[in-house]
Design a protein around this motif. Structure first.
Motif, PDB file in Angstrom:
ATOM      1  N   GLN A 187      -6.067  -4.554  -5.773  1.00 55.81           N
ATOM      2  CA  GLN A 187      -4.993  -5.103  -4.940  1.00 55.81           C
ATOM      3  C   GLN A 187      -5.212  -6.579  -4.663  1.00 55.81           C
ATOM      4  OE1 GLN A 187      -4.882  -2.573  -1.506  1.00 55.81           O
ATOM      5  NE2 GLN A 187      -4.002  -0.850  -2.635  1.00 55.81           N
ATOM      6  N   ALA A 188      -6.452  -6.965  -4.400  1.00 52.15           N
ATOM      7  CA  ALA A 188      -6.755  -8.381  -4.151  1.00 52.15           C
ATOM      8  C   ALA A 188      -6.490  -9.201  -5.399  1.00 52.15           C
ATOM      9  CB  ALA A 188      -8.212  -8.530  -3.705  1.00 52.15           C
ATOM     10  N   TRP A 189      -6.875  -8.670  -6.549  1.00 49.30           N
ATOM     11  CA  TRP A 189      -6.671  -9.374  -7.816  1.00 49.30           C
ATOM     12  C   TRP A 189      -5.181  -9.541  -8.093  1.00 49.30           C
ATOM     13  CZ3 TRP A 189      -4.510  -7.999 -12.554  1.00 49.30           C
ATOM     14  CH2 TRP A 189      -4.825  -8.839 -13.614  1.00 49.30           C
ATOM     15  N   MET A 190      -4.414  -8.482  -7.909  1.00 51.93           N
ATOM     16  CA  MET A 190      -2.979  -8.538  -8.153  1.00 51.93           C
ATOM     17  C   MET A 190      -2.279  -9.483  -7.177  1.00 51.93           C
ATOM     18  SD  MET A 190      -2.326  -6.820 -10.819  1.00 51.93           S
ATOM     19  CE  MET A 190      -0.567  -6.611 -10.725  1.00 51.93           C
ATOM     20  N   ALA A 191      -2.728  -9.510  -5.944  1.00 47.52           N
ATOM     21  CA  ALA A 191      -2.120 -10.400  -4.951  1.00 47.52           C
ATOM     22  C   ALA A 191      -2.292 -11.862  -5.343  1.00 47.52           C
ATOM     23  CB  ALA A 191      -2.729 -10.146  -3.575  1.00 47.52           C
ATOM     24  N   ARG A 192      -3.435 -12.189  -5.933  1.00 44.76           N
ATOM     25  CA  ARG A 192      -3.661 -13.576  -6.359  1.00 44.76           C
ATOM     26  C   ARG A 192      -2.791 -13.951  -7.550  1.00 44.76           C
ATOM     27  NH1 ARG A 192      -8.375 -12.755  -4.725  1.00 44.76           N
ATOM     28  NH2 ARG A 192      -9.185 -11.822  -6.604  1.00 44.76           N
ATOM     29  N   TRP A 193      -2.584 -13.034  -8.457  1.00 40.14           N
ATOM     30  CA  TRP A 193      -1.816 -13.342  -9.663  1.00 40.14           C
ATOM     31  C   TRP A 193      -0.320 -13.198  -9.472  1.00 40.14           C
ATOM     32  CZ3 TRP A 193      -3.643 -15.985 -13.571  1.00 40.14           C
ATOM     33  CH2 TRP A 193      -5.024 -16.059 -13.711  1.00 40.14           C
ATOM     34  N   ASN A 194       0.087 -12.460  -8.459  1.00 39.37           N
ATOM     35  CA  ASN A 194       1.507 -12.269  -8.176  1.00 39.37           C
ATOM     36  C   ASN A 194       1.772 -12.637  -6.728  1.00 39.37           C
ATOM     37  OD1 ASN A 194       2.125 -11.139 -10.749  1.00 39.37           O
ATOM     38  ND2 ASN A 194       1.142  -9.249 -10.076  1.00 39.37           N
ATOM     39  N   PRO A 195       1.794 -13.944  -6.419  1.00 41.07           N
ATOM     40  CA  PRO A 195       1.994 -14.335  -5.021  1.00 41.07           C
ATOM     41  C   PRO A 195       3.388 -13.919  -4.547  1.00 41.07           C
ATOM     42  CG  PRO A 195       2.140 -16.249  -6.451  1.00 41.07           C
ATOM     43  CD  PRO A 195       1.724 -15.092  -7.315  1.00 41.07           C
ATOM     44  N   PRO A 196       3.508 -13.597  -3.264  1.00 45.85           N
ATOM     45  CA  PRO A 196       4.816 -13.196  -2.743  1.00 45.85           C
ATOM     46  C   PRO A 196       5.791 -14.363  -2.810  1.00 45.85           C
ATOM     47  CG  PRO A 196       3.245 -13.479  -0.947  1.00 45.85           C
ATOM     48  CD  PRO A 196       2.478 -13.633  -2.238  1.00 45.85           C
ATOM     49  N   THR A 197       7.031 -14.056  -3.059  1.00 41.09           N
ATOM     50  CA  THR A 197       8.053 -15.095  -3.077  1.00 41.09           C
ATOM     51  C   THR A 197       8.530 -15.294  -1.655  1.00 41.09           C
ATOM     52  OG1 THR A 197       9.675 -13.407  -3.585  1.00 41.09           O
ATOM     53  CG2 THR A 197       8.799 -14.663  -5.433  1.00 41.09           C
ATOM     54  N   HIS A 198       8.524 -16.524  -1.207  1.00 43.28           N
ATOM     55  CA  HIS A 198       8.899 -16.847   0.164  1.00 43.28           C
ATOM     56  C   HIS A 198      10.403 -16.919   0.276  1.00 43.28           C
ATOM     57  CE1 HIS A 198       4.765 -17.495   1.170  1.00 43.28           C
ATOM     58  NE2 HIS A 198       4.631 -18.287   0.137  1.00 43.28           N
ATOM     59  N   GLY A 199      10.907 -16.403   1.363  1.00 38.19           N
ATOM     60  CA  GLY A 199      12.328 -16.464   1.608  1.00 38.19           C
ATOM     61  C   GLY A 199      13.117 -15.377   0.922  1.00 38.19           C
ATOM     62  N   THR A 200      12.441 -14.422   0.297  1.00 36.14           N
ATOM     63  CA  THR A 200      13.121 -13.328  -0.377  1.00 36.14           C
ATOM     64  C   THR A 200      13.014 -12.076   0.476  1.00 36.14           C
ATOM     65  OG1 THR A 200      12.545 -14.250  -2.516  1.00 36.14           O
ATOM     66  CG2 THR A 200      13.227 -11.961  -2.475  1.00 36.14           C
ATOM     67  N   ASP A 201      14.129 -11.425   0.711  1.00 39.70           N
ATOM     68  CA  ASP A 201      14.134 -10.184   1.474  1.00 39.70           C
ATOM     69  C   ASP A 201      13.849  -9.038   0.529  1.00 39.70           C
ATOM     70  OD1 ASP A 201      14.464  -8.173   3.284  1.00 39.70           O
ATOM     71  OD2 ASP A 201      16.642  -8.372   3.424  1.00 39.70           O
ATOM     72  N   LEU A 202      12.661  -8.464   0.625  1.00 39.46           N
ATOM     73  CA  LEU A 202      12.271  -7.391  -0.271  1.00 39.46           C
ATOM     74  C   LEU A 202      12.868  -6.059   0.147  1.00 39.46           C
ATOM     75  CD1 LEU A 202       8.504  -8.253  -0.804  1.00 39.46           C
ATOM     76  CD2 LEU A 202      10.421  -8.767  -2.304  1.00 39.46           C
TER      77      LEU A 202
END
Length: 111
Positions: free
Chosen positions: A94-109
């Motif tokens: 999960q930590a590895w994936m979070a670094r490679w796929n940063p959250p998009t800011h301003g997007t309502d998921l």
């Protein structure tokens, strides 16, 4: 991470351009800079992965601790041991994936 990738890529392209210009126009002064720029680009690329080594070692230590605890208490539930190992690996993934796929800011998921 994104900045390091960008800078490393730009330095790699710069090294290629310097080498091409130095060869095409016989400019020895430019050729001297090619290994310098390449070395800096390589250092930046390697620095991106230094933190991974620390995290992988931490996960390995956690797994070794779990294994030793399981060996010290052979009557413990094998399924619980496997679950604990999978949880340790999952946290790392999960930590590895979070670094490679940063959250998009301003997007309502949510919607």
């Amino acid at each position: 991470m994104r900045r390091l990738r960008t800078v490393g890529g730009l330095l790699g392209v710069t090294a290629v351009v310097l080498a091409a210009l130095a060869a095409a126009f016989q400019i020895g002064g430019l050729a001297v800079w090619v290994p310098i720029v390449t070395t800096i680009a390589t250092y930046i690329a390697a620095a991106r992965y230094d933190h991974l080594v620390i995290e992988y070692l931490r996960t390995a230590q956690r797994l070794q601790h779990l294994r030793q605890d399981h060996l010290d208490h052979p009557t413990s539930d094998p399924a619980a041991f496997v679950d604990a190992c999978e949880a340790a690996i999952s946290v790392e993934n999960q930590a590895w994936m979070a670094r490679w796929n940063p959250p998009t800011h301003g997007t309502d998921l949510a919607g």
